[in-house]
Design an enzyme around this catalytic site. Structure first.
Site, short mmCIF file in Angstrom:
data_model
loop_
_atom_site.label_atom_id
_atom_site.label_comp_id
_atom_site.label_asym_id
_atom_site.label_seq_id
_atom_site.Cartn_x
_atom_site.Cartn_y
_atom_site.Cartn_z
N HIS A 65 -68.40 185.53 10.03
CA HIS A 65 -69.04 184.95 8.85
C HIS A 65 -68.04 184.04 8.14
O HIS A 65 -66.83 184.16 8.31
CB HIS A 65 -69.53 186.05 7.92
CG HIS A 65 -70.71 186.78 8.46
ND1 HIS A 65 -71.38 187.75 7.76
CD2 HIS A 65 -71.37 186.68 9.66
CE1 HIS A 65 -72.39 188.21 8.47
NE2 HIS A 65 -72.40 187.58 9.63
N GLU A 67 -67.06 183.91 5.06
CA GLU A 67 -66.12 184.62 4.19
C GLU A 67 -64.97 185.21 4.99
O GLU A 67 -63.81 185.13 4.59
CB GLU A 67 -66.82 185.76 3.43
CG GLU A 67 -68.05 185.35 2.66
CD GLU A 67 -69.34 185.53 3.45
OE1 GLU A 67 -70.29 186.10 2.89
OE2 GLU A 67 -69.41 185.11 4.62
N CYS A 93 -72.59 189.75 3.10
CA CYS A 93 -73.09 191.00 3.69
C CYS A 93 -72.11 192.11 3.34
O CYS A 93 -71.05 191.87 2.76
CB CYS A 93 -73.21 190.85 5.22
SG CYS A 93 -71.62 190.77 6.07
N CYS A 96 -68.50 191.68 4.97
CA CYS A 96 -67.68 190.67 4.27
C CYS A 96 -67.29 191.15 2.88
O CYS A 96 -66.18 190.87 2.42
CB CYS A 96 -68.41 189.34 4.21
SG CYS A 96 -68.48 188.49 5.81
#
Length: 134
Positions: A65, A67, A93, A96
């Protein structure tokens, strides 16, 4: 709301365009003392082909992801994300969010909702300021 929030979110959205993912492109910036110290977008790990989805259009399990990419990039850079703000185009999420907490990021600004809210809930439980911008 900080003066530059909208500008940083717009920059994260531009950065998201670097992603090869077809389902959703996400961008992230880590900002400290009004300086961008890291950036990231969702995609495959270094050395992998830049294809995020399998032949059925399902995201591959090893896609990082935005992040996570920004946080691991700042770790390699020698900068510290302690006390920083993360700008991300989609709400984090839960996986993360755990990284955000451990990285010492104190504030998260996001634009789009994620289908699950457990990541945002965890950030708030950890005392991290979370704000949604349009």
């Amino acid at each position: 709301m900080e003066k530059f929030d909208n500008s940083y979110i717009e920059m994260a959205a531009i950065w998201a365009r670097n992603s090869y993912c077809k389902r959703r492109q996400v961008g992230a910036l880590i900002v400290k003392d009004r300086m961008i110290i890291s950036d990231g977008y969702n995609g495959t790990p270094s050395g992998f082909e830049n294809i995020c989805e399998d032949e059925n259009g399902v995201t591959k399990p090893y896609v990082l992801h935005a992040e996570a990419n920004a946080i691991t990039k700042v770790a390699k850079s020698g900068n510290s994300s302690d006390g920083a703000t993360l700008y991300v185009t989609a709400a984090p999420c839960i996986e993360c969010s755990k990284l955000i907490i451990q990285a010492g990021i104190r504030r998260v600004v996001y634009r789009d909702e994620y289908r699950l809210t457990d990541g945002i809930d965890l950030l708030r439980k950890a005392g991290i300021a979370v704000e949604k911008v349009d």
